[in-house]
Design a protein around this motif. Structure first.
Motif, short mmCIF file in Angstrom:
data_model
loop_
_atom_site.label_atom_id
_atom_site.label_comp_id
_atom_site.label_asym_id
_atom_site.label_seq_id
_atom_site.Cartn_x
_atom_site.Cartn_y
_atom_site.Cartn_z
N GLU A 84 13.31 7.05 -13.51
CA GLU A 84 14.01 5.86 -13.02
C GLU A 84 13.41 5.39 -11.70
O GLU A 84 13.24 4.18 -11.48
N LYS A 85 13.05 6.35 -10.82
CA LYS A 85 12.43 5.98 -9.55
C LYS A 85 11.07 5.31 -9.78
O LYS A 85 10.72 4.35 -9.10
N ALA A 86 10.31 5.83 -10.75
CA ALA A 86 8.99 5.26 -11.05
C ALA A 86 9.13 3.83 -11.57
O ALA A 86 8.38 2.94 -11.18
N SER A 104 0.83 -1.21 0.00
CA SER A 104 0.00 0.00 0.00
C SER A 104 0.87 1.26 0.00
O SER A 104 0.61 2.21 -0.75
N LYS A 105 1.92 1.25 0.81
CA LYS A 105 2.81 2.40 0.87
C LYS A 105 3.53 2.62 -0.46
O LYS A 105 3.64 3.75 -0.96
N MET A 106 3.98 1.51 -1.06
CA MET A 106 4.70 1.62 -2.33
C MET A 106 3.79 2.14 -3.43
O MET A 106 4.20 2.94 -4.28
N GLN A 107 2.51 1.70 -3.41
CA GLN A 107 1.58 2.14 -4.45
C GLN A 107 1.28 3.63 -4.32
O GLN A 107 1.14 4.33 -5.33
N THR A 108 1.23 4.13 -3.08
CA THR A 108 1.01 5.57 -2.86
C THR A 108 2.20 6.37 -3.42
O THR A 108 2.02 7.39 -4.10
N GLU A 109 3.40 5.90 -3.11
CA GLU A 109 4.61 6.60 -3.60
C GLU A 109 4.68 6.55 -5.13
O GLU A 109 5.03 7.54 -5.78
N TYR A 110 4.31 5.40 -5.67
CA TYR A 110 4.34 5.24 -7.13
C TYR A 110 3.34 6.19 -7.80
O TYR A 110 3.63 6.81 -8.83
#
Length: 969
Positions: free
Chosen positions: A942-944, A910-916
């Protein structure tokens, strides 16, 4: 003795937390120990330490936590006292000989010295261990200019000038200084571990070497190769001597370009030529004005005369020559052949006169008229001011200059025509070129052959005279009352000169010696053979050790020293003075910049040794590539200091693993082992066969690299084997034999292999890291000789590549299990179950090393199963493919709490999806894409991409865990 008791007897096994916690460096956490083995019952502390330290020189790893750098000098003095540095000459053998590049007697150790000492000592120690009579002949150079400068400054501090003392008294003072301070560089070289034969140490002003210098001069003169004449040289006004090209350093500095009018004689006021110069004071030495013959702007003036400004109307011809670049500056060139190298060559080609306007001290002479007596830079200012007043100054503008400065004094060098002694180089160079062409000489790296050939093909005559008082006096005497240029005598001594003069001019003749000395490089050019007794070719050292084997030095003096040694060696001995020239690069800082006091990036070798140890410094320097510059950083030094400590700790482990010295039977079995027998090798268990085979491969590879001068490869190959194979794998695998097998015979095999491999590592590494390897060697049992003179490991020993591949499969399986543990965050101490699946052959040899696999992979040895098909719980296990035909299944429930892991991963997802989503939002914004710098946009992209990949992996992991939960219900 119980295991806790054994740990107390061996404090290095204990961690700092408790007397009953074993040091994790040697024992995995929660290791299950079997009953204590009988071989440990009689081990006492300091069993081998006593033998190692009985002579007071060496310290055993059993007694010291880490290698003590302060023992290095003690070890060095012991080597020297035992005579190990002196060659043991065998008439039928091929000696290995290196002449040390003589550092300046005024010198203090810098990283360039550390580099050549390291590389040469590596060669010497290697060939000594190979059994060749080995001579590394050390010495120092009298360094004419540098030494005279140092002593003159010392005298100036006392209010004394050199000329006030007189030549003889000054020379006496220099010798006194040399005796007092000249040994500094020698002692520092010893600190680096240089195994030179100090009983043969030479100094370029020694009586024997001075005799060689005089003999060389006389012979060259007799062949017509030395002459006297007035030619353009690099002149140092402060030192008042000619200096070599090597002693001139060029630097980019801000300066000024002056534009000056030269009126055309007989023309109108509008008829003038504008020249641009950076040194207007030299115009008093102008002998012509030149333009390009195709430059239409000035063609009408060619053949006419120009008036040199501020010279009371002195006329010079206006000429045309294609040498002039019409597109550079104004396209007009003033020719001052007395003060510019290019003008000098042009004037000689065109037959123009040479006019000198400068005194030896840098002041202008009478040719400069009203400016006579002014310093060259004062004259420049005054001249420009006067040109402005007379309307002959056009303009001046900033200009970057390439300024020649004295390497010694820092002053600006003046090109000046001066009467000097020269050597005709072309016939000498021709022979030196043929030596490389015919393969008599090999230059490493090969690319420097082109540079060598180019320089010798375009060689200029060598100015060998210096206007100094410290050095080899030129063996030339003049006749009082006669023209010195025509009437002079070359002789080997003053007595010989006087005798010749009397024969020619009568008994009342008076003579005086040329006041100049020879260029320091002249005596250095004779170094490989003058140090061995030449011109006495019957001298024992000359007969035994000449020609030498290798000349190792920096690539920056290939021309100034190396090529001259080759030419002189062929000329005087008929032989190339060495078979190989090995050229190293420069030492730069971590950013690739040249080290300088100005940048504050100078790394002092002695300070480095105190902090990191000599071995770490040597190993760092030796990892470079021939001819390539090396960037030196504290990070590299720190890493190689850690390598020294790792080696020390490995020695400590080996020592504590060995049988009691009183166990005669065990030691007899160890000594009876035949590692040179293929039959014996094949009887060894898999890990032991693997590490011995790898060692034998290493010995061959390293020996070949040593022979090819690939020292960087040698260092890396040994490092990788020791750390990657021996320490990380075999030492760890051996613990299964030593602490888990319960079988003394099995343990003895491991002990034997540990000792055999480790002592050979020490041998291979000794040339690079002599101190720590000798210290460890002396701590090992049954040492009958010092490591420095021990025999090099035998090559072409048996190895079994099939068994090596088998162990590599075991390694691959271990790595896969370790990676899975890390991926699923399994507690480090937790033992897990495993099912190993493979073909019958693979399962058989892997299962035979069940204890090793369990120890290295932290498996529960009672729950490690071997089979030819997947287990029943395969779908609830992590499936690993280690290699073709070898797989593993790790029950997931045995590794993690599945429910807790699902919850943890869901939150993480969930946290990773928010950041993405945030990253994608930025990338979908036109404003961000248009206005943000390109590198910022690329970074977000690159981060994405990375976030998307992690999200997919986490989803797959969750799906797998959820399916496992379903299956288990």
């Amino acid at each position: 003795m119980s295991l806790p008791q054994m740990a107390v007897s061996h404090p290095f096994l204990l961690s700092s937390r408790s007397a009953y916690h074993l040091n994790p460096l040697f024992f995995p956490k929660r290791t299950r120990f079997r009953p204590p083995l009988s071989r440990f019952t009689s081990i006492k502390r300091r069993t081998f330490a006593v033998a190692a330290s009985e002579n007071g020189t060496f310290t055993s790893p059993e007694l010291a936590k880490s290698f003590d750098f302060t023992s290095e000098e003690r070890i060095y003095n012991w080597w020297q006292s035992q005579g190990y540095f002196r060659p043991k000459f065998d008439p039928g053998s091929d000696p290995f000989v290196i002449s040390m590049p003589p550092p300046n007697v005024t010198g203090s150790l810098h990283m360039g010295h550390a580099m050549f000492v390291t590389l040469e000592d590596i060669m010497v120690r290697y060939h000594r261990m190979r059994g060749r009579p080995t001579l590394w002949l050390p010495g120092t150079d009298h360094a004419g200019i540098a030494t005279q400068l140092v002593v003159e400054r010392m005298l100036a501090s006392e209010g004394i000038k050199r000329v006030e003392l007189g030549r003889d008294e000054f020379a006496k003072r220099v010798w006194e200084w040399k005796e007092k301070y000249g040994g500094t560089i020698t002692n520092q070289i010893k600190r680096l571990g240089a195994s030179c034969d100090w009983t043969r140490e030479c100094f370029t002003l020694d009586e024997q070497l001075s005799r060689a210098v005089i003999e060389a001069f006389v012979r060259l003169h007799e062949k017509g190769l030395i002459y006297q004449g007035s030619y353009m040289v690099n002149w140092s006004p402060k030192l008042q001597t000619a200096v070599s090209d090597l002693e001139v350093e060029y630097s980019e500095e801000p300066g000024t370009l002056y534009h000056i009018k030269y009126r055309v004689a007989g023309g109108s006021r509008s008829d003038f030529l504008t020249i641009a110069t950076t040194r207007p004071e030299t115009l008093f030495g102008d002998v012509a004005i030149a333009v390009n013959p195709q430059d239409e702007r000035y063609s009408k003036y060619v053949g006419k005369m120009a008036i040199v400004p501020m010279t009371y109307g002195r006329h010079v011809p206006i000429i045309s020559d294609k040498y002039v670049d019409k597109d550079f500056g104004t396209g007009v060139l003033k020719i001052s052949p007395g003060h510019d190298h290019n003008d000098y060559l042009l004037a000689r080609k065109l037959g123009l006169p040479i006019l000198n306007v400068m005194n030896k001290d840098g002041t202008l002479n009478e040719v400069a008229g009203l400016y006579c007596g002014l310093d060259r830079f004062e004259a420049r200012k005054k001249l420009w001011s006067d040109l402005e007043e007379t309307d002959l100054a056009v303009k001046k503008e900033p200009h970057t200059l390439r300024v020649p400065r004295s390497q010694r004094g820092g002053e600006i060098i003046e090109p000046l025509v001066s009467k000097q002694w020269f050597v005709t180089m072309e016939p000498l160079a021709e022979k030196a070129l043929h030596a490389v062409e015919k393969g008599e000489l090999t230059i490493i790296p090969e690319r420097f052959e082109k540079i060598y050939n180019h320089w010798l093909t375009n060689i200029k005559d060598w100015c060998i005279s210096r206007q100094l008082w410290w050095g080899h006096r030129i063996p030339v005497w003049y006749i009082v009352g006669k023209d010195g240029e025509e009437d002079y005598i070359v002789a080997r001594s003053a007595e010989d000169a006087l005798m010749k003069a009397r024969d020619k001019y009568g008994k009342d003749v008076e003579i005086y010696q040329d006041p100049d000395v020879l260029d320091t490089w002249f005596s250095s050019a004779l170094w490989p053979f003058s140090t061995l007794g030449w011109p006495d070719e019957s001298a024992e050292d000359f007969k035994r050790f000449y020609p030498t084997t290798v000349l190792e030095t920096g690539h920056d003096i290939l021309f100034f020293w190396v090529a001259r040694m080759i030419m002189m060696g062929i000329e005087f001995t008929g032989t190339v003075p060495f078979s190989y020239v090995y050229l190293h690069g420069l030492i730069r800082d971590s950013q690739g910049r040249k080290m300088s006091k100005t940048l504050g990036n100078v790394i002092d070798p002695i300070d480095t040794i105190k902090e990191f140890g000599t071995d770490a410094l040597r190993f760092t320097l030796a990892l470079g590539t021939a001819g390539q510059d090396l960037n030196l950083s504290t990070e590299r030094l720190t890493a190689n200091k850690a390598f020294t400590n790792k080696l020390w700790n490995a020695g400590k482990f080996v020592l504590y693993s060995l049988p009691n010295p009183d166990n005669v039977s065990a030691w007899q079995k160890i000594q009876d082992c035949k590692f040179n027998s293929e039959e014996y090798l094949l009887r060894l268990p898999l890990p032991e066969c693997w590490v011995v085979s790898k060692l034998h491969m290493l010995i061959d590879a390293v020996t070949e690299s040593y022979n090819k001068f690939f020292f960087g490869d040698v260092g890396r190959e040994i490092y990788d084997f020791f750390w990657g194979d021996f320490a990380d794998w075999y030492i760890e695998a051996s613990k299964a034999r030593l602490y888990h097998s319960g079988d003394d015979s099995v343990a003895l095999v491991a002990q034997t292999v540990l000792l055999y491999v480790f002592e050979n590592i020490l041998k291979l590494l000794h040339p690079f890291m002599p101190f720590v390897t000798e210290e460890l060697w002396q701590a090992l049992p049954n040492r009958t000789e010092a490591l420095i003179i021990s025999a090099w490991p035998q090559t072409s020993l048996p190895r079994n590549t099939n068994l090596v591949k088998r162990f590599e499969n075991l390694q691959a399986l271990t790595r896969a299990i370790r990676n899975a543990r890390a991926e699923y965050s399994v507690e480090p101490a937790k033992r897990i179950s495993a099912s190993i699946v493979g073909s019958e052959e693979v399962v058989q040899y892997i299962s035979e090393e069940k204890e090793v696999l369990a120890l290295l992979s932290k498996l529960d040895i009672d729950n490690v199963h071997f089979t030819d098909s997947p287990p029943d719980d395969a779908k609830q296990s992590v499936h690993l493919v280690a290699s073709e035909g070898l797989e593993a299944y790790l029950p997931l429930a045995d590794m993690v709490d599945i429910s807790a892991e699902v919850e943890r991963l869901a939150k993480r997802l969930s946290k990773m999806q928010t950041e993405y989503a945030g990253l994608k939002a930025r990338l979908s914004s036109p404003k961000f894409i248009e206005k943000a710098p390109e590198d910022i946009v690329r970074g977000v992209q690159e981060k994405a991409a990375e976030a998307e990949e992690k999200i997919n992996l986490t989803k797959h992991r969750l799906d797998f865990l959820k399916s496992t939960v379903v299956l288990s219900q």
